[in-house]
Design a protein around this motif. Structure first.
Motif, mmCIF file in Angstrom:
data_model
loop_
_atom_site.group_PDB
_atom_site.id
_atom_site.type_symbol
_atom_site.label_atom_id
_atom_site.label_comp_id
_atom_site.label_asym_id
_atom_site.label_seq_id
_atom_site.Cartn_x
_atom_site.Cartn_y
_atom_site.Cartn_z
ATOM 1 N N PHE A 186 38.581 88.913 44.550
ATOM 2 C CA PHE A 186 39.209 87.646 44.925
ATOM 3 C C PHE A 186 39.135 86.617 43.801
ATOM 4 N N VAL A 187 37.962 86.447 43.222
ATOM 5 C CA VAL A 187 37.822 85.418 42.183
ATOM 6 C C VAL A 187 38.529 85.846 40.905
ATOM 7 N N GLN A 188 38.531 87.148 40.595
ATOM 8 C CA GLN A 188 39.304 87.616 39.440
ATOM 9 C C GLN A 188 40.770 87.236 39.584
ATOM 10 N N ALA A 189 41.321 87.507 40.775
ATOM 11 C CA ALA A 189 42.728 87.193 41.021
ATOM 12 C C ALA A 189 42.966 85.686 41.006
ATOM 13 N N LEU A 190 42.059 84.933 41.627
ATOM 14 C CA LEU A 190 42.193 83.475 41.665
ATOM 15 C C LEU A 190 42.163 82.887 40.267
ATOM 16 N N SER A 191 41.239 83.355 39.442
ATOM 17 C CA SER A 191 41.151 82.866 38.070
ATOM 18 C C SER A 191 42.417 83.173 37.285
ATOM 19 N N ASP A 192 42.936 84.376 37.469
ATOM 20 C CA ASP A 192 44.148 84.783 36.749
ATOM 21 C C ASP A 192 45.341 83.912 37.144
ATOM 22 N N VAL A 193 45.496 83.668 38.433
ATOM 23 C CA VAL A 193 46.640 82.876 38.906
ATOM 24 C C VAL A 193 46.502 81.415 38.482
ATOM 25 N N LEU A 213 49.456 76.459 47.945
ATOM 26 C CA LEU A 213 49.692 77.554 48.885
ATOM 27 C C LEU A 213 50.457 78.701 48.230
ATOM 28 N N THR A 214 51.371 78.381 47.327
ATOM 29 C CA THR A 214 52.065 79.437 46.596
ATOM 30 C C THR A 214 51.094 80.160 45.672
ATOM 31 N N LEU A 215 50.212 79.397 45.039
ATOM 32 C CA LEU A 215 49.177 80.013 44.203
ATOM 33 C C LEU A 215 48.342 81.004 45.005
ATOM 34 N N MET A 216 47.946 80.583 46.211
ATOM 35 C CA MET A 216 47.074 81.436 47.009
ATOM 36 C C MET A 216 47.829 82.658 47.543
ATOM 37 N N THR A 217 49.123 82.518 47.764
ATOM 38 C CA THR A 217 49.922 83.676 48.161
ATOM 39 C C THR A 217 49.981 84.690 47.023
#
Length: 303
Positions: free
Chosen positions: A240-247, A258-262
């Motif tokens: 989750f944090v890997q993906a969050l950091s990348d986005v 919300l688009t970021l989190m999608t």
């Protein structure tokens, strides 16, 4: 009886679908208690700003961000060390700093210290801040986060930031990222065949009152849906944090939250799958869960 029902049908009133927990108190996701008097937000917005579809994000400061990173736990808890979490903490510290937050990183806090840390943060003056953010990286269960010594209800951590409690953050985004398990189930996933085809007001007053819900303006991004394990790589950090950091690194200043989190959901769902020697834990999937009480779009535009 019939007369009473008739009166209810013809009257144009708002009524609850069910009786609240008590006559004077209802607390849907926290433990809000009835207060004397009427709390008033300490930040004033113009009517245009208040009714905009975007949160006002041009205050002098972006705001405070707190990262709570629990890696090692008291022996009595019998919880494993969360190897890889330091990489998550560093990545989030970098991303939030890049977005303009003043970031505090706290390592290995007890439940009481977590609660005290967030209580102090809620008591700060946020009038000149756009928003508040918090990331909690720890072991967990559904509805609870582990301090290094014991469990603490997630609702207790959010309670001080509600609009009727933290008046300088009323009407502003309160963002929580929670990397933790929420149960003991594994997501086996499902195979899928994919084809290879190519103005609310005419006159703006100087000042007016508009009531908002105390529970509004929160976004809670959980790493996984209720009931399931949340996956973490001992070297690279959590999915989750890997993906969050990348986005956040690629789109943090251009997309709404919300688009970021999608996008984060899509990456976790499609890119990651467990690869272990244990057959009961192999080829498992994960999907984050975004709970939004936001009333507007959040853009971390550069200052």
């Amino acid at each position: 009886m019939e007369e009473a029902m008739s009166q209810e049908c013809v009257s144009n009133t708002n009524v609850p679908d069910a009786k609240p927990v008590s006559e004077t108190d209802a607390f849907p996701f926290g433990k809000s208690k009835a207060q004397s008097g009427k709390p008033v937000a300490t930040t004033i917005q113009t009517a245009t700003e208040f009714f905009s579809h975007k949160y006002k994000m041009d205050y002098p400061n972006r705001g405070k961000a707190i990262i709570i990173n629990n890696k090692t736990f008291n022996p009595k808890t019998k919880l494993n060390e969360r190897t890889g979490t330091d990489k998550d903490a560093t990545a989030l510290h970098n991303r939030l700093s890049e977005l303009g937050f003043e970031v505090d990183l706290k390592n290995n806090l007890t439940a009481d210290k977590i609660k005290a840390t967030l209580q102090r943060a809620a008591e700060l003056k946020h009038e000149d801040n756009d928003c508040f953010a918090c990331a909690i990286l720890s072991h967990g269960e559904d509805g609870f986060i582990w301090g290094i010594d014991k469990l603490i209800p997630i609702n207790d951590l959010m309670e001080p930031f509600k609009g009727n409690k933290c008046l300088s953050l009323a009407g502003k985004p309160k963002i929580f990222f929670i990397q933790a398990c929420r149960g003991t189930m594994f997501d086996d996933g499902v195979d899928m065949n994919v084809s290879d085809a190519k103005g609310f007001m005419d006159v703006e007053p100087q000042f007016f009152r508009q009531k908002i819900p105390s529970e509004a303006d929160f976004l809670i991004a959980y790493s996984v849906v209720p009931g399931y394990y949340s996956w973490r790589n001992s070297t690279n950090g959590s999915w989750f944090v890997q993906a969050l950091s990348d986005v956040l690194k690629k789109h943090g200043q251009t997309m709404d939250l919300l688009t970021l989190m999608t996008r984060v959901n899509q990456i976790v769902a499609n890119k990651f799958q467990s690869d272990t020697s244990h057959p009961d834990m192999n080829e498992k999937k994960q999907i984050p869960c975004i709970t939004s009480m936001l009333t507007k779009e959040v853009y971390f535009t550069s200052k």
